[in-house]
Scaffold this active site. Sequence first.
Site, PDB file in Angstrom:
ATOM      1  N   HIS A 136      41.003  80.664  45.877  1.00  0.00           N
ATOM      2  CA  HIS A 136      39.505  81.045  45.565  1.00  0.00           C
ATOM      3  C   HIS A 136      38.698  79.962  45.255  1.00  0.00           C
ATOM      4  O   HIS A 136      37.600  79.886  44.688  1.00  0.00           O
ATOM      5  CB  HIS A 136      39.363  82.253  44.694  1.00  0.00           C
ATOM      6  CG  HIS A 136      39.796  83.390  45.320  1.00  0.00           C
ATOM      7  ND1 HIS A 136      39.565  84.599  44.430  1.00  0.00           N
ATOM      8  CD2 HIS A 136      40.208  83.735  46.403  1.00  0.00           C
ATOM      9  CE1 HIS A 136      39.787  85.634  45.295  1.00  0.00           C
ATOM     10  NE2 HIS A 136      40.434  85.347  46.445  1.00  0.00           N
TER      11      HIS A 136
ATOM     12  N   TRP B 112      38.453  92.306  40.748  1.00  0.00           N
ATOM     13  CA  TRP B 112      37.835  91.539  41.644  1.00  0.00           C
ATOM     14  C   TRP B 112      36.554  92.323  42.365  1.00  0.00           C
ATOM     15  O   TRP B 112      37.029  93.531  42.979  1.00  0.00           O
ATOM     16  CB  TRP B 112      38.700  91.075  42.338  1.00  0.00           C
ATOM     17  CG  TRP B 112      38.027  90.317  43.442  1.00  0.00           C
ATOM     18  CD1 TRP B 112      37.341  88.888  43.493  1.00  0.00           C
ATOM     19  CD2 TRP B 112      37.923  90.637  45.005  1.00  0.00           C
ATOM     20  NE1 TRP B 112      37.010  88.626  44.609  1.00  0.00           N
ATOM     21  CE2 TRP B 112      37.072  89.656  45.848  1.00  0.00           C
ATOM     22  CE3 TRP B 112      37.827  91.686  45.542  1.00  0.00           C
ATOM     23  CZ2 TRP B 112      36.718  89.754  46.928  1.00  0.00           C
ATOM     24  CZ3 TRP B 112      37.492  91.975  46.811  1.00  0.00           C
ATOM     25  CH2 TRP B 112      36.978  91.004  47.566  1.00  0.00           C
TER      26      TRP B 112
ATOM     27  N   GLU C  50      38.290  88.288  38.044  1.00  0.00           N
ATOM     28  CA  GLU C  50      38.825  87.507  39.096  1.00  0.00           C
ATOM     29  C   GLU C  50      37.721  86.602  39.800  1.00  0.00           C
ATOM     30  O   GLU C  50      36.905  87.526  40.463  1.00  0.00           O
ATOM     31  CB  GLU C  50      39.838  87.764  40.088  1.00  0.00           C
ATOM     32  CG  GLU C  50      40.083  86.927  41.172  1.00  0.00           C
ATOM     33  CD  GLU C  50      41.000  87.746  42.257  1.00  0.00           C
ATOM     34  OE1 GLU C  50      41.298  88.778  41.774  1.00  0.00           O
ATOM     35  OE2 GLU C  50      41.631  87.199  43.089  1.00  0.00           O
TER      36      GLU C  50
ATOM     37  N   ASP D  76      40.727  81.223  55.307  1.00  0.00           N
ATOM     38  CA  ASP D  76      41.645  82.080  54.706  1.00  0.00           C
ATOM     39  C   ASP D  76      42.107  81.855  53.414  1.00  0.00           C
ATOM     40  O   ASP D  76      42.752  80.656  53.248  1.00  0.00           O
ATOM     41  CB  ASP D  76      42.617  82.576  55.660  1.00  0.00           C
ATOM     42  CG  ASP D  76      43.466  83.583  55.130  1.00  0.00           C
ATOM     43  OD1 ASP D  76      42.916  84.699  54.330  1.00  0.00           O
ATOM     44  OD2 ASP D  76      44.771  83.520  54.950  1.00  0.00           O
TER      45      ASP D  76
ATOM     46  N   ASP E 259      49.311  87.008  45.570  1.00  0.00           N
ATOM     47  CA  ASP E 259      48.116  87.853  46.426  1.00  0.00           C
ATOM     48  C   ASP E 259      47.913  87.092  47.757  1.00  0.00           C
ATOM     49  O   ASP E 259      47.432  86.152  47.781  1.00  0.00           O
ATOM     50  CB  ASP E 259      46.791  87.588  45.454  1.00  0.00           C
ATOM     51  CG  ASP E 259      45.666  88.257  46.169  1.00  0.00           C
ATOM     52  OD1 ASP E 259      45.749  88.955  47.245  1.00  0.00           O
ATOM     53  OD2 ASP E 259      44.577  88.242  45.641  1.00  0.00           O
TER      54      ASP E 259
ATOM     55  N   ASP F 260      44.498  83.766  52.070  1.00  0.00           N
ATOM     56  CA  ASP F 260      45.650  84.508  51.509  1.00  0.00           C
ATOM     57  C   ASP F 260      46.840  84.385  52.389  1.00  0.00           C
ATOM     58  O   ASP F 260      47.382  85.470  52.877  1.00  0.00           O
ATOM     59  CB  ASP F 260      45.107  86.051  51.647  1.00  0.00           C
ATOM     60  CG  ASP F 260      43.960  86.395  50.480  1.00  0.00           C
ATOM     61  OD1 ASP F 260      44.314  86.346  49.547  1.00  0.00           O
ATOM     62  OD2 ASP F 260      42.728  86.526  51.213  1.00  0.00           O
TER      63      ASP F 260
ATOM     64  N   ASP G 245      42.502  82.643  41.201  1.00  0.00           N
ATOM     65  CA  ASP G 245      43.218  82.906  42.357  1.00  0.00           C
ATOM     66  C   ASP G 245      43.313  81.565  43.125  1.00  0.00           C
ATOM     67  O   ASP G 245      42.362  80.943  43.412  1.00  0.00           O
ATOM     68  CB  ASP G 245      42.453  83.890  43.472  1.00  0.00           C
ATOM     69  CG  ASP G 245      43.255  84.327  44.865  1.00  0.00           C
ATOM     70  OD1 ASP G 245      43.582  83.344  45.250  1.00  0.00           O
ATOM     71  OD2 ASP G 245      43.240  85.574  45.005  1.00  0.00           O
TER      72      ASP G 245
HETATM   73  C1  RNT Z   1      40.288  88.934  47.168  1.00  0.00           C
HETATM   74  C2  RNT Z   1      40.977  88.905  45.967  1.00  0.00           C
HETATM   75  C3  RNT Z   1      41.646  90.126  45.510  1.00  0.00           C
HETATM   76  C4  RNT Z   1      42.308  90.800  46.431  1.00  0.00           C
HETATM   77  C5  RNT Z   1      43.150  91.877  46.265  1.00  0.00           C
HETATM   78  C6  RNT Z   1      43.557  92.838  47.168  1.00  0.00           C
HETATM   79  O1  RNT Z   1      39.662  87.709  47.554  1.00  0.00           O
HETATM   80  O2  RNT Z   1      41.940  87.883  46.048  1.00  0.00           O
HETATM   81  O3  RNT Z   1      42.582  89.795  44.531  1.00  0.00           O
HETATM   82  O4  RNT Z   1      43.002  89.937  47.430  1.00  0.00           O
HETATM   83  O5  RNT Z   1      42.424  92.552  45.002  1.00  0.00           O
HETATM   84 ZN    ZN Z   2      43.281  87.735  44.117  1.00  0.00          ZN
END
Ligand code: RNT
Ligand code: ZN
Length: 422
Positions: free
Chosen positions: A266, A189, A230, A298, A330, A300, A263
Amino acid sequence: MSNHTQTIEANYKIAQEQYAEIGVDVNRAIERLAGIAISLHCWQGDDVGGFENAGEELGGGLAVTGCYPGKARTPDELRMDLDKALSLIPGRHRLNLHACYAETGEIKADRNELEPEHFQNWIDWAKQNQMGIDFNPTFFSHPKADDGFTLAHPDKAIRKFWIEHGVLCRRIGAAIGEALGTPCITNVWIPDGYKDVPIDRTAPRRRLAESLNAIFAEDIDPLYNLDSVESKLFGIGSESYVVGSHEFYMGYAIKNKKLLCLDTGHFHPTEMISEKISAVMMWLDEILLHVSRGIRWDSDHVVILSDELEALAQELVRGDLLERVHIGLDYFDASINRIAAWIIGTRCMIKALLMALLEPTDLLRRLENEGDFTSRLAMLEELKTLPYGAVWNYYCLKSNVPADRAWIDEVKKYENDVLSAR
Ligand code: RNT
Ligand code: ZN
């Protein structure tokens, strides 16, 4: 046998009968569940800090908010915290490791100087725990990534530096996979993108494709290392344009036989990964998931047992995809106990899989094929009140981890005994 244990076993018996009435074999569901490994992301334990001590701030448009005390400051502390988390999560899992968690000893090694030996402590730890490891090159939190570009950088020298990093990371992944006897998925990524409207959207994508080709040029045995890529919709500071978009990587992965990493944070908030899996699996052998929870800007937040998480697990089970879809987590939250964050997210992921495994899928499929959508909807809603919690508690009991909320006290105790002294 304690009272608590007796209650869990009695409730399990009742649940078993209830599920048997709709043709679901609960023992079989538990057996299958025990075979699913979740890749726990090391970076939840220290706010994506890593141990390079270069004084570099978290970059790449990633942000961790909160200042909960007790974060891991050393690799040993991080492994100890992971041990604690794993002791409260049923099943055997994997570790998702980032290159910036290298242990290079006295000598500082830059990202283009990393070697498998810098990860030996992690490999030894995983071996002890009978875990596999997945790996991620770190294309952020580094002076050469400060302007937001890495593999797609206009400067050839900077691209070269990051290509070298990618090449080395695949070799490290292979060494990890070989040492642990299970393929390591090395996931690329990169943060590359523009804050504001670009003139040329094509050139950076051409450069990225070229850099990726250079990174993947070396043949590596898939028994040791698998590559994944990714995508992201936008990041902080790359709101207008992200080089590695979904379409870019989807095409790249299909053309070059790589794994695609989806992800869940994303995509546009109205787009659901659960809806995409069956589509991308038409053209890809295997994919990787980064399970996360997007909230507004966000991507995450800590994973919870949301409708979407349930839907995701259902897709994997209904589509018989558990062998082809690798599940990684993640997210990062520094506003709550970091170990609890690992446990909450992982336990929720496992619960969602259990719920899906307890579904009478054949029955539902038959209703759908017969065109009886009334019964399909009615059944789906009725299933929600079946006692999956009783099965979950029994699974925890059999896995020697606390059932229900009993793990919370253990984390509080660890916080008092260990974290508060940091
Ligand atoms: C970032 C990606 C990636 C990171 C990690 C820490 O937007 O999701 O996967 O979160 O590599
Ligand atoms: Zn990720």
